[in-house]
Design an enzyme around this catalytic site. Structure first.
Site, PDB file in Angstrom:
ATOM      1  N   CYS A   2      22.873  73.991  11.042  1.00  0.00           N
ATOM      2  CA  CYS A   2      23.076  72.729  10.334  1.00  0.00           C
ATOM      3  C   CYS A   2      24.562  72.449  10.088  1.00  0.00           C
ATOM      4  CB  CYS A   2      22.398  72.770   8.976  1.00  0.00           C
ATOM      5  SG  CYS A   2      20.656  73.124   9.066  1.00  0.00           S
ATOM      6  N   ARG A  27      27.204  72.779  16.939  1.00  0.00           N
ATOM      7  CA  ARG A  27      26.598  73.866  16.172  1.00  0.00           C
ATOM      8  C   ARG A  27      25.109  74.005  16.472  1.00  0.00           C
ATOM      9  NH1 ARG A  27      29.589  75.059  11.212  1.00  0.00           N
ATOM     10  NH2 ARG A  27      27.651  75.548  10.157  1.00  0.00           N
ATOM     11  N   TRP A  76      19.231  71.856  11.779  1.00  0.00           N
ATOM     12  CA  TRP A  76      18.645  72.805  12.739  1.00  0.00           C
ATOM     13  C   TRP A  76      17.449  73.391  12.002  1.00  0.00           C
ATOM     14  CZ3 TRP A  76      17.727  78.100  13.289  1.00  0.00           C
ATOM     15  CH2 TRP A  76      17.564  78.560  14.606  1.00  0.00           C
ATOM     16  N   ASN A 100      23.026  73.181   3.927  1.00  0.00           N
ATOM     17  CA  ASN A 100      23.018  74.185   5.005  1.00  0.00           C
ATOM     18  C   ASN A 100      22.575  75.502   4.386  1.00  0.00           C
ATOM     19  OD1 ASN A 100      24.132  72.331   6.684  1.00  0.00           O
ATOM     20  ND2 ASN A 100      26.062  73.414   7.007  1.00  0.00           N
ATOM     21  N   GLY A 101      21.775  76.266   5.097  1.00  0.00           N
ATOM     22  CA  GLY A 101      21.361  77.571   4.594  1.00  0.00           C
ATOM     23  C   GLY A 101      19.869  77.608   4.338  1.00  0.00           C
ATOM     24  N   GLU A 483      25.971  91.209  29.055  1.00  0.00           N
ATOM     25  CA  GLU A 483      26.504  89.915  28.604  1.00  0.00           C
ATOM     26  C   GLU A 483      26.230  88.824  29.655  1.00  0.00           C
ATOM     27  OE1 GLU A 483      27.359  88.296  26.197  1.00  0.00           O
ATOM     28  OE2 GLU A 483      28.606  86.672  26.943  1.00  0.00           O
ATOM     29  N   LYS A 487      24.282  85.263  29.055  1.00  0.00           N
ATOM     30  CA  LYS A 487      24.918  83.979  29.365  1.00  0.00           C
ATOM     31  C   LYS A 487      24.014  83.146  30.247  1.00  0.00           C
ATOM     32  CE  LYS A 487      27.310  83.545  27.389  1.00  0.00           C
ATOM     33  NZ  LYS A 487      27.976  84.025  26.240  1.00  0.00           N
ATOM     34  N   GLU A 490      20.687  81.960  28.343  1.00  0.00           N
ATOM     35  CA  GLU A 490      20.803  81.020  27.226  1.00  0.00           C
ATOM     36  C   GLU A 490      21.076  79.598  27.675  1.00  0.00           C
ATOM     37  OE1 GLU A 490      25.206  82.313  25.513  1.00  0.00           O
ATOM     38  OE2 GLU A 490      23.839  81.382  24.108  1.00  0.00           O
ATOM     39  N   HIS A 506      12.820 104.062  36.805  1.00  0.00           N
ATOM     40  CA  HIS A 506      11.993 104.553  35.703  1.00  0.00           C
ATOM     41  C   HIS A 506      11.080 103.457  35.174  1.00  0.00           C
ATOM     42  CE1 HIS A 506      14.068 108.361  35.800  1.00  0.00           C
ATOM     43  NE2 HIS A 506      15.183 107.670  35.937  1.00  0.00           N
ATOM     44  N   LYS A 606      25.407  77.161  17.368  1.00  0.00           N
ATOM     45  CA  LYS A 606      26.685  77.851  17.581  1.00  0.00           C
ATOM     46  C   LYS A 606      26.953  78.873  16.491  1.00  0.00           C
ATOM     47  CE  LYS A 606      30.613  78.621  19.524  1.00  0.00           C
ATOM     48  NZ  LYS A 606      30.541  79.439  20.752  1.00  0.00           N
TER      49      LYS A 606
HETATM   50  C1  AGP Z   1      26.734  83.600  22.743  1.00  0.00           C
HETATM   51  O1  AGP Z   1      26.797  82.879  23.893  1.00  0.00           O
HETATM   52  C2  AGP Z   1      25.894  83.189  21.699  1.00  0.00           C
HETATM   53  N1  AGP Z   1      25.585  81.859  21.649  1.00  0.00           N
HETATM   54  C3  AGP Z   1      25.647  84.095  20.537  1.00  0.00           C
HETATM   55  O2  AGP Z   1      25.078  85.255  21.042  1.00  0.00           O
HETATM   56  C4  AGP Z   1      26.830  84.465  19.603  1.00  0.00           C
HETATM   57  O3  AGP Z   1      27.715  85.279  20.265  1.00  0.00           O
HETATM   58  C5  AGP Z   1      26.258  85.134  18.352  1.00  0.00           C
HETATM   59  O4  AGP Z   1      25.426  84.238  17.679  1.00  0.00           O
HETATM   60  C6  AGP Z   1      27.327  85.641  17.416  1.00  0.00           C
HETATM   61  O5  AGP Z   1      28.105  84.602  16.899  1.00  0.00           O
HETATM   62  P1  AGP Z   1      29.464  84.893  16.175  1.00  0.00           P
HETATM   63  O6  AGP Z   1      30.371  85.492  17.180  1.00  0.00           O
HETATM   64  O7  AGP Z   1      29.944  83.558  15.697  1.00  0.00           O
HETATM   65  O8  AGP Z   1      29.181  85.844  15.052  1.00  0.00           O
END
Ligand code: AGP
Length: 611
Positions: A2, A27, A76, A100-101, A483, A487, A490, A506, A606
């Protein structure tokens, strides 16, 4: 997650609120709304979906809407599905509130309020908070007292922006465990959940601390501390400019941010290399102190946690100090074994991730020394850690983290070399060589990797319709694979997993059938032959293999369907930098070619400010 924006000033707030909401889009959100003062009342416009829906509504039904004061929100969904009714602002005839929260005790509060005759139209915890403030306002007839009294009852995390019908031209703002700033400009003042929301208008702001209450007026900001006394706030100036937070001709933020990687490495590392040696520029963290840590734990979420994996490999190889990498949401509930002899490194781009922040607090409670690696200046994690090392990547807007990861791993190398030197595992000469590679060679390798752009696009096109895609690697290449897989999934929504190549037989190899794409990351010299054997195993089951390797890697042509020869660095430890640039580009183009919302992938936010 949010986002909050609010404006009070000498100009019309409506376009400013819309601008702010748009700047907060990155965000992640599923609905939006605004509430502004209008003749003797408050007008609310809110809707499910994109901000364009609000703009449409404004054009159709509220074309004359103009007001010098209002609040806005991108939601959100947490409590209740995305819908017009669940969108913020919420409130009563007397007030509107954005939040927010998460209000954790919302069920108890709802019951109490219902017993007093309140009814609820939405499924949100926010509506309950708004009605609690309403109740307290009815009882006290004082806006400030109503907010203050409400905070005594609210449990959980919140940043709140509230306007009261009876006091036009004032925004009340407060926060606990969710960020909120008060930004100031010549033509008026703002509240915002983060800096990009106001950058178009100002870069000057006050950071609101836990439990503080601000009353924001067009030419005045008054902040009250927990004891109810007015406090003097320090004015902060963000060194991000609006260009950094805009696309500047690029199609998406993600591709812009990938292309900013070489520069971000230099900006982050250059000030921390003094006379050729690593210098964390943290006076409080002396060499003796650094050498005293018996164990190191990295705690983070998502991509930041994956940066921790590279950190572990680098520190263990160079300094021979044991390192654990923990997912913050697991760490905080597992009664972790952390002592005062430990260093806990907290990694976060936003500095506001709820689980990571809670993990930091837990580590501090246990007496560990906490070092934060954060990109957003003044964020909660940056302020609460014992020491903070900023990554100077500038604002990262795309939900998929790219340049922030690159600078996080650059800082991991810096710390690894510094630790190794402090504990006497490497000589000054060796440390200088590492710094040369990190500061001079990795940005160049990253630039060269960016030149593979068209080839990445071609590969993305070839494999974009795959159902599943696997990444394999060994050693540091496995850290990269993990990683790279995140990427890809997502932003492309293609199912993907990363496996340690030696682990395939395995169980996992049963997933490989004719045509399954497997991206094999093969930059580790010592493990190269082993990787070739693993590639042959998947080839024998029909996989299409895309190899990421160094120029001249022997035998690559015989086993791979497609090959990326990435720029070589003298020490393999640093290969994740160019390798990830290529893998990020492949993910980016896969999403683009599938016509997806690259910068704002579905269901994601975000900054994850709720646990
Ligand atoms: C990465 O592409 C993400 N969208 C997500 O994993 C992100 O790295 C994670 O939420 C941590 O966020 P931060 O670095 O702001 O703590």
């Amino acid at each position: 997650m949010c986002g909050i924006i609010g404006y009070v000033g000498i100009e019309n707030s409506v376009p400013k609120l819309i601008d702010g909401l748009k700047a907060l889009e990155y965000r992640g959100y599923d609905s939006a709304g605004i509430a502004v003062f209008t003749d003797g009342g408050i007008t609310t416009v809110k809707a499910k979906g994109r901000i364009a829906n609000i703009e449409e509504l404004l054009k159709k039904s509220y074309s004359a809407l103009s007001s010098s004061c209002g609040i806005g929100h991108t939601r959100w969904a947490t409590h209740g599905e995305p819908s017009d009714i669940n969108s913020h602002p919420h409130g009563t005839e007397r007030l509107r509130l954005v939040h927010n929260g998460i209000i954790e005790n919302y069920i108890v509060l709802k019951k109490e309020l219902m017993d007093l005759g309140y009814t609820f139209e939405s499924e949100t915890d926010t509506e309950i908070a708004s009605k609690l403030v309403d109740l307290n306002y009815k009882e006290t007839s004082d806006c400030f007292a109503a907010v203050k009294k409400s905070l005594e009852k609210l449990q959980g995390s919140y940043a709140l922006g509230i306007i009261f019908k009876d006091v036009p031209g004032k925004i009340f703002a407060t926060r606990k465990d969710s960020p909120l700033i008060i930004a100031v400009s010549e033509s008026g003042n703002f509240i915002a959940s983060d800096i990009p929301a106001v950058l178009k208008y100002t870069n000057k702001y006050y950071q609101l601390e836990q439990g503080e209450i601000a009353i924001v007026e067009k030419d005045k900001v008054t902040v009250y501390g927990l004891d109810g006394q007015i406090i003097e706030k320090k004015l902060c100036v963000a060194d991000w400019d609006i260009d950094a937070a805009e696309k500047g001709g690029w199609d998406h933020f993600m591709i812009k941010e990938i292309n900013e990687e070489p520069d971000s490495i230099i900006k982050t590392i250059r000030p921390r290399v003094v006379n050729g040696l690593p210098n964390l520029q943290l006076e409080e963290l002396s060499d003796e102190k650094l050498a005293s840590f018996k164990n190191i734990t990295m705690v983070a979420c998502g991509t930041a946690m994956h940066a921790g994996l590279i950190g572990k490999t680098a520190i263990e190889r160079l300094a021979r100090i044991p390192v654990k990498v923990e997912i913050a949401s697991e760490f905080r509930y597992k009664n972790p074994i952390i002592t005062k002899d430990d260093l806990v490194i907290i990694i976060s781009q936003s500095g506001e991730t709820a689980d990571t922040l809670a993990a930091l607090r837990l580590a501090k409670e246990r007496g560990a020394y906490t070092l934060a690696i954060v990109n957003v200046a003044g964020s909660s994690i940056a302020r609460e850690a014992d020491s903070t090392l900023y990554t100077w990547a500038g604002p990262e807007i795309a939900v998929a983290s790219t340049k922030a990861y690159t600078v996080q791993i650059s800082v991991m190398y810096l710390i690894a070399v510094k630790l190794a030197l402090s504990v006497g595992k490497i000589t000054e000469e060796e440390a200088k060589n590492h710094m040369r590679i990190l500061l001079e060679h990795t940005p160049v390798a990253c630039e060269q990797a960016l030149l593979l752009n068209d080839e990445c696009k071609r590969i993305a096109d070839k494999y974009k319709d795959s159902h599943d895609l696997f990444f394999i690697g060994r050693g540091i290449d496995y850290d990269i694979a993990v990683e790279a897989s995140l990427k890809l999934k997502e932003i492309s929504y293609i199912h993907s997993e990363a496996y340690a190549a030696g682990e395939l037989k395995h169980g996992t190899i049963s997933l490989i059938t004719t045509g399954t794409p497997v991206i094999a990351v093969c930059t580790e010299d010592e493990l190269y032959d082993k990787m070739i054997s693993n590639i042959k195993e998947v080839k024998a089951r029909g996989a299409k293999v895309i190899m990421i390797c160094k120029k001249g890697a022997k035998g690559a042509d015989d086993v791979a369907d497609d090959i990326f020869y990435i720029p070589e660095l003298e020490d393999g430890l640093y290969m994740p930098i160019p390798a990830m640039t290529v893998l990020q580009l492949i993910s980016y183009y896969t999403s683009v070619l599938l016509d997806l919302d690259v910068d704002k992938p579905r269901n994601l936010a975000k900054s994850v400010t709720v646990e």
